[in-house]
Design an enzyme around this catalytic site. Structure first.
Site, PDB file in Angstrom:
ATOM      1  N   LYS A  34      47.742  41.363  43.170  1.00  0.00           N
ATOM      2  CA  LYS A  34      47.548  40.617  44.269  1.00  0.00           C
ATOM      3  C   LYS A  34      47.033  39.206  43.613  1.00  0.00           C
ATOM      4  CE  LYS A  34      46.464  41.615  48.453  1.00  0.00           C
ATOM      5  NZ  LYS A  34      46.984  42.201  49.285  1.00  0.00           N
TER       6      LYS A  34
HETATM    7  N1  GLU Z   1      50.353  41.890  51.324  1.00  0.00           N
HETATM    8  C1  GLU Z   1      50.653  43.255  51.914  1.00  0.00           C
HETATM    9  C2  GLU Z   1      49.551  44.116  51.701  1.00  0.00           C
HETATM   10  O1  GLU Z   1      48.508  43.830  51.830  1.00  0.00           O
HETATM   11  C3  GLU Z   1      51.986  43.563  51.511  1.00  0.00           C
HETATM   12  C4  GLU Z   1      52.209  43.668  49.911  1.00  0.00           C
HETATM   13  C5  GLU Z   1      53.578  43.939  49.657  1.00  0.00           C
HETATM   14  O2  GLU Z   1      54.435  43.983  50.580  1.00  0.00           O
HETATM   15  O3  GLU Z   1      53.955  43.991  48.446  1.00  0.00           O
HETATM   16  O4  GLU Z   1      49.772  45.396  51.672  1.00  0.00           O
END
Ligand code: GLU
Length: 430
Positions: free
Chosen positions: A120
């Site tokens: 992230k």
């Molecule tokens: N930001 C989204 C989550 O928190 C998707 C992450 C992704 O698709 O890699 O799950």
């Protein structure tokens, strides 16, 4: 507020107002580890991210002024596959938040049994303060700063709070230009015309709706007789509300940043525009009653879906929640203390790492489509998402039934078992 580092975070910290995503994630891991027979060294490794990249991102504002912003990419674990997770543009982005959220991505991908680890990142910036041109320049420079640590086989970012398909298109273009080859698989959540997947945008909300529907059936309530309140009407909240409405539930309250609208007889969710579709249209909608965002959380409904931001259900309001079931649409909406209160009160909380995992699941489909250079139809995406969500739901439900644990503990048991087994099987290098 002073920024803590991952090393200084104390899992026994009790002040909820400062409970970072990392603190919550570590407390949850510690608790989950008590249920699973895993090597303590493996649990110790999983408390720490593999790597956290911190970069300075210079941005030339439209008025010519130069500003230097700070960006991060936390890579928690990649034992099961490339790091995977969103990039957020939000004023409160910091290293610990990214690390905590990257841990949740590790569990989310493991619960879904997709071959990714957890990552992230983001930039500490208010996206509303950026023009489109500024956002594009910022994203291209951020992609350049992260170039060495991302890649289709290494780390695959995606949209998150404050970023969207267009942001991913700029990121992918910047990366591809420097690589000298079009590399769609470096990010997911792109527009379909450049290798994005149909159905990716609505996938997190759709999975929240699928899991809510399964939970309603599990508790034998009947979807037609179920009332739902949804906090947040962005991509996750609006898509979850509309799918549940379509499947027969009564969505009685929804909200955006400015407040909530409430109709005890059920809202027509298709008619209520999302905040991103038309800002101000939720609170500006002609509904019989209005509420504050805090009041929405305490409405007398069957199901509460917090789908806005983290840490909204805390020790201060968990006793006042009247819903019989909480399904987490946002990442980390429930603090550790609130979770304990819900457990004592017998209110089940279906966790984010299962409920909103449709986003990363369709990201996985997108990554497969990019590698194969072949696009799937929307029907295929919907069918495969439904089947992946049901498989994950059944795995978690089995743990709930067999061990008599909470839904969060059950999801962690499934995820931690898969990650720890992979770590034990691969062993420690060198
Ligand atoms: N930001 C989204 C989550 O928190 C998707 C992450 C992704 O698709 O890699 O799950």
């Amino acid at each position: 507020m002073a920024q803590t580092t991952s090393e200084s975070v104390d899992e026994t910290e009790t002040n909820e107002t400062t409970e970072s995503a990392l603190t919550t994630a570590r407390r949850q891991l510690k608790r989950a580890a008590t249920h699973v027979d895993v090597d303590s060294g493996v649990v110790e490794r999983l408390k720490h991210p593999t790597k956290v990249q911190r970069v300075s991102v210079p941005l030339k504002r439209d008025d010519g002024e130069l500003e230097v912003l700070t960006g991060f990419r936390a890579q928690h674990d990649d034992v099961r596959g490339p790091y995977k997770g969103g990039l957020r543009y939000h004023p409160e982005v910091n290293a610990d938040e990214c690390i905590g959220l990257s841990m949740w991505m590790t569990w989310k991908c493991a619960v879904m049994d997709i071959p990714f680890g957890g990552g992230k990142g983001g930039i500490a910036v208010d996206p509303k303060s950026l023009s489109d041109e500024e956002k594009e320049r910022l994203t291209r420079r951020f992609a350049e700063e992260l170039r060495d640590v991302v890649g289709p086989k290494q780390d695959v970012p995606a949209p998150d709070m404050g970023t969207d398909a267009q942001t991913m298109a700029w990121f992918m273009d910047a990366y591809s230009m420097q690589r000298g080859e079009t590399t769609p698989g470096v990010v997911t959540g792109k527009p379909p015309v450049i290798g994005g997947s149909y159905g990716r945008e609505e996938a997190p909300g759709r999975s929240v709706a699928i899991i809510t529907r399964e939970a309603i059936e599990y508790y034998d309530w009947g979807i037609e007789d179920t009332t739902v309140a949804v906090q947040g009407y962005g991509s996750v909240g609006a898509n979850a509300a509309r799918a549940l409405d379509e499947w027969g539930a009564d969505v009685v309250a929804v909200s955006d940043v400015d407040g909530a609208i409430y109709d005890p007889n059920g809202l027509d969710t298709k008619d209520v525009m999302g905040h991103e579709e038309r800002p101000g249209m939720v609170s500006g909608y002609d509904a019989p009653e209005t509420r504050s965002n805090e009041e929405l959380l305490e409405l007398d409904v069957d199901v509460l879906v917090p789908a806005a931001v983290g840490n909204v259900l805390t020790a201060d309001n968990a006793d006042d929640v009247q819903a019989n079931l909480v399904v987490e649409g946002a990442n980390g909406p429930t603090t550790f203390a609130a979770d304990t209160i819900f457990e004592e009160r017998g209110i089940p909380v279906v966790p984010d790492i299962l409920a909103n995992a449709g986003g990363v699941t369709v990201s996985y489909f997108e990554w497969l489509q990019d590698i194969n250079r072949r696009q799937w139809s929307l029907d295929r995406v919907h069918d495969e998402l439904e089947s992946e969500m049901l498989q994950a739901w059944n795995a978690v439900r089995n743990e709930v039934e067999n061990r008599d644990v909470t839904w969060r503990d059950a999801a962690y048991i499934v995820a931690l078992t898969r990650v720890a087994t992979a770590k034990e099987t691969r062993g420690l290098w060198p």
